[in-house]
Design an enzyme around this catalytic site. Sequence first.
Site, PDB file in Angstrom:
ATOM      1  N   LYS A 170       0.842  -1.210   0.000  1.00 18.34           N
ATOM      2  CA  LYS A 170       0.000   0.000   0.000  1.00 18.34           C
ATOM      3  C   LYS A 170       0.878   1.261   0.000  1.00 18.34           C
ATOM      4  CE  LYS A 170      -2.078  -1.223   3.859  1.00 18.34           C
ATOM      5  NZ  LYS A 170      -1.446  -2.531   4.132  1.00 18.34           N
TER       6      LYS A 170
ATOM      7  N   ARG B 145      10.974  -1.561  11.304  1.00 18.79           N
ATOM      8  CA  ARG B 145       9.838  -1.204  12.160  1.00 18.79           C
ATOM      9  C   ARG B 145       9.719  -2.175  13.332  1.00 18.79           C
ATOM     10  NH1 ARG B 145       4.730  -0.217   8.265  1.00 18.79           N
ATOM     11  NH2 ARG B 145       3.790  -1.556   9.817  1.00 18.79           N
TER      12      ARG B 145
ATOM     13  N   ARG C 291     -10.312  -0.269   8.327  1.00 24.95           N
ATOM     14  CA  ARG C 291      -9.870  -1.658   8.457  1.00 24.95           C
ATOM     15  C   ARG C 291     -10.919  -2.547   9.086  1.00 24.95           C
ATOM     16  NH1 ARG C 291      -3.595  -2.314   9.287  1.00 24.95           N
ATOM     17  NH2 ARG C 291      -3.121  -0.285   8.456  1.00 24.95           N
TER      18      ARG C 291
ATOM     19  N   ARG D 183      -1.105  -9.872  12.598  1.00 27.41           N
ATOM     20  CA  ARG D 183      -1.716  -8.798  11.788  1.00 27.41           C
ATOM     21  C   ARG D 183      -2.515  -9.392  10.634  1.00 27.41           C
ATOM     22  NH1 ARG D 183       3.831  -5.853  11.097  1.00 27.41           N
ATOM     23  NH2 ARG D 183       2.927  -4.718   9.354  1.00 27.41           N
TER      24      ARG D 183
ATOM     25  N   ARG E 126      11.429  -5.867   5.068  1.00 25.53           N
ATOM     26  CA  ARG E 126      11.221  -4.423   4.861  1.00 25.53           C
ATOM     27  C   ARG E 126      12.183  -3.585   5.709  1.00 25.53           C
ATOM     28  NH1 ARG E 126       5.425  -2.144   5.361  1.00 25.53           N
ATOM     29  NH2 ARG E 126       5.418  -3.502   7.160  1.00 25.53           N
TER      30      ARG E 126
HETATM   31  P1  AP5 Z   1       4.784  -1.537   1.908  1.00 27.41           P
HETATM   32  O1  AP5 Z   1       4.538  -0.660   0.747  1.00 27.41           O
HETATM   33  O2  AP5 Z   1       5.500  -0.964   3.085  1.00 27.41           O
HETATM   34  O3  AP5 Z   1       3.430  -2.269   2.362  1.00 27.41           O
HETATM   35  P2  AP5 Z   1       2.197  -1.729   3.188  1.00 27.41           P
HETATM   36  O4  AP5 Z   1       1.004  -2.400   2.638  1.00 27.41           O
HETATM   37  O5  AP5 Z   1       2.204  -0.232   3.239  1.00 27.41           O
HETATM   38  O6  AP5 Z   1       2.560  -2.360   4.581  1.00 27.41           O
HETATM   39  P3  AP5 Z   1       2.269  -1.931   6.071  1.00 27.41           P
HETATM   40  O7  AP5 Z   1       2.996  -2.937   6.923  1.00 27.41           O
HETATM   41  O8  AP5 Z   1       2.617  -0.494   6.301  1.00 27.41           O
HETATM   42  O9  AP5 Z   1       0.798  -2.191   6.226  1.00 27.41           O
HETATM   43  P4  AP5 Z   1       0.114  -2.549   7.525  1.00 27.41           P
HETATM   44  O10 AP5 Z   1      -1.287  -2.460   7.096  1.00 27.41           O
HETATM   45  O11 AP5 Z   1       0.523  -3.797   8.174  1.00 27.41           O
HETATM   46  O12 AP5 Z   1       0.669  -1.457   8.535  1.00 27.41           O
HETATM   47  P5  AP5 Z   1       0.291   0.052   8.815  1.00 27.41           P
HETATM   48  O13 AP5 Z   1       1.525   0.844   8.797  1.00 27.41           O
HETATM   49  O14 AP5 Z   1      -0.842   0.501   7.992  1.00 27.41           O
HETATM   50  O15 AP5 Z   1       5.600  -2.815   1.348  1.00 27.41           O
HETATM   51  C1  AP5 Z   1       6.046  -3.821   2.223  1.00 27.41           C
HETATM   52  C2  AP5 Z   1       7.431  -4.340   1.775  1.00 27.41           C
HETATM   53  O16 AP5 Z   1       7.292  -5.039   0.538  1.00 27.41           O
HETATM   54  C3  AP5 Z   1       8.446  -3.233   1.499  1.00 27.41           C
HETATM   55  O17 AP5 Z   1       9.702  -3.679   1.886  1.00 27.41           O
HETATM   56  C4  AP5 Z   1       8.377  -3.012  -0.019  1.00 27.41           C
HETATM   57  O18 AP5 Z   1       9.592  -2.554  -0.545  1.00 27.41           O
HETATM   58  C5  AP5 Z   1       8.022  -4.401  -0.527  1.00 27.41           C
HETATM   59  N1  AP5 Z   1       7.123  -4.388  -1.668  1.00 27.41           N
HETATM   60  C6  AP5 Z   1       6.055  -3.566  -1.877  1.00 27.41           C
HETATM   61  N2  AP5 Z   1       5.446  -3.896  -3.035  1.00 27.41           N
HETATM   62  C7  AP5 Z   1       6.137  -4.962  -3.550  1.00 27.41           C
HETATM   63  C8  AP5 Z   1       5.967  -5.781  -4.723  1.00 27.41           C
HETATM   64  N3  AP5 Z   1       4.976  -5.546  -5.595  1.00 27.41           N
HETATM   65  N4  AP5 Z   1       6.843  -6.786  -4.920  1.00 27.41           N
HETATM   66  C9  AP5 Z   1       7.853  -7.031  -4.040  1.00 27.41           C
HETATM   67  N5  AP5 Z   1       8.055  -6.293  -2.913  1.00 27.41           N
HETATM   68  C10 AP5 Z   1       7.206  -5.274  -2.678  1.00 27.41           C
HETATM   69  O19 AP5 Z   1      -0.257  -0.088  10.316  1.00 27.41           O
HETATM   70  C11 AP5 Z   1       0.617  -0.481  11.359  1.00 27.41           C
HETATM   71  C12 AP5 Z   1      -0.205  -0.750  12.618  1.00 27.41           C
HETATM   72  O20 AP5 Z   1      -0.904   0.448  13.012  1.00 27.41           O
HETATM   73  C13 AP5 Z   1      -1.299  -1.810  12.489  1.00 27.41           C
HETATM   74  O21 AP5 Z   1      -0.805  -3.111  12.662  1.00 27.41           O
HETATM   75  C14 AP5 Z   1      -2.254  -1.375  13.619  1.00 27.41           C
HETATM   76  O22 AP5 Z   1      -1.768  -1.765  14.862  1.00 27.41           O
HETATM   77  C15 AP5 Z   1      -2.194   0.146  13.536  1.00 27.41           C
HETATM   78  N6  AP5 Z   1      -3.224   0.710  12.633  1.00 27.41           N
HETATM   79  C16 AP5 Z   1      -3.022   1.381  11.465  1.00 27.41           C
HETATM   80  N7  AP5 Z   1      -4.201   1.749  10.913  1.00 27.41           N
HETATM   81  C17 AP5 Z   1      -5.167   1.289  11.741  1.00 27.41           C
HETATM   82  C18 AP5 Z   1      -6.585   1.314  11.696  1.00 27.41           C
HETATM   83  N8  AP5 Z   1      -7.256   1.893  10.684  1.00 27.41           N
HETATM   84  N9  AP5 Z   1      -7.257   0.732  12.709  1.00 27.41           N
HETATM   85  C19 AP5 Z   1      -6.628   0.162  13.739  1.00 27.41           C
HETATM   86  N10 AP5 Z   1      -5.291   0.083  13.835  1.00 27.41           N
HETATM   87  C20 AP5 Z   1      -4.551   0.650  12.848  1.00 27.41           C
END
Ligand code: AP5
Length: 266
Positions: free
Chosen positions: A64, A206, A143, A217, A178
């Site tokens: 994302k 992270r 979510r 997750r 990552r």
């Molecule tokens: P990346 O682009 O970083 O993926 P992402 O989907 O953004 O991953 P996140 O881990 O940030 O998502 P998440 O939903 O778990 O965490 P968030 O920060 O939102 O890519 C990942 C890796 O893969 C990178 O190394 C990249 O280079 C590689 N990559 C990308 N695309 C690729 C491809 N096509 N091919 C190969 N490699 C690729 O949330 C963190 C925490 O916050 C949650 O766990 C929760 O506790 C809390 N939180 C956040 N939002 C909420 C909410 N709305 N409600 C409740 N809790 C929340």
Amino acid sequence: RKPWGAFESAFVRSPSFTDEVGGIESEVRMEDEGDIDVNQELSPLAMSESSRRLIIMGGPASGKGTQCEWISRRYNIVHLSTGDLLRNAVAKDASPGSIGALAKMYMDNGKLVPDDVIIHILKERIVQPDCQERGYLLDGFPRTRAQATALIEMGIRPDTFIFIDVPDEVLIERVVGRRMDPVDGKIYHLTFKPPPEEIKGRLITRSDDNEENAWKRLRQFHENVSSVKECFQDIMVQVDGASSPDSVAESIKILLERKGPTSRIA
Ligand code: AP5
């Protein structure tokens, strides 16, 4: 306003929020919204005709954030990542009783931050003028069904809901490899997107990016994904996120620029 402005103001006064995570009970007080009416209905007419309102959803590490980088640049829209908002809050203040401490406790345990808290934060941020004028890209929100319902009740009507579909095993590999550059926030992967040699030393992992946490997750993602998708069926486009970042980007671009009913590029 700073990106974590919502946090600065959101958790200082009553009413209070109490929950238990990892055996620890915490209490964080929530502030009045001040001059911002977070319950107001947002009129689509208040936005420029050409501004886009997008949601992007996918499992943990589905790409994302990687896709949001170019989408927000290309369409000049505000990238609103609830994960980034929470991490900023932790970096700013994680002392006992702070929102940063609360967020860290949930995130480090692989749990979702409670709906009331994250909805409040999102509402306060999305009514800011930049989002209203330029449009927005919601990354990581909603979510849960409660979060989706809150958006709908607020009168927020996105144009497109982008779903990135990636198999579980691939997601785990992406989480574990990552790395992030603390200087410019750029995301790398040790295998799939290796960082330039000269910045390798400063990259960080992270605190929630470990395999055990990733499975937790992922479980929560599977528990909630259908109910969120259901709310946005009519505007959903789905892409195969297991291919290269460029190829995923190309699929999303085609779908966004040939906007139509629910479609899929596999
Ligand atoms: P990346 O682009 O970083 O993926 P992402 O989907 O953004 O991953 P996140 O881990 O940030 O998502 P998440 O939903 O778990 O965490 P968030 O920060 O939102 O890519 C990942 C890796 O893969 C990178 O190394 C990249 O280079 C590689 N990559 C990308 N695309 C690729 C491809 N096509 N091919 C190969 N490699 C690729 O949330 C963190 C925490 O916050 C949650 O766990 C929760 O506790 C809390 N939180 C956040 N939002 C909420 C909410 N709305 N409600 C409740 N809790 C929340």
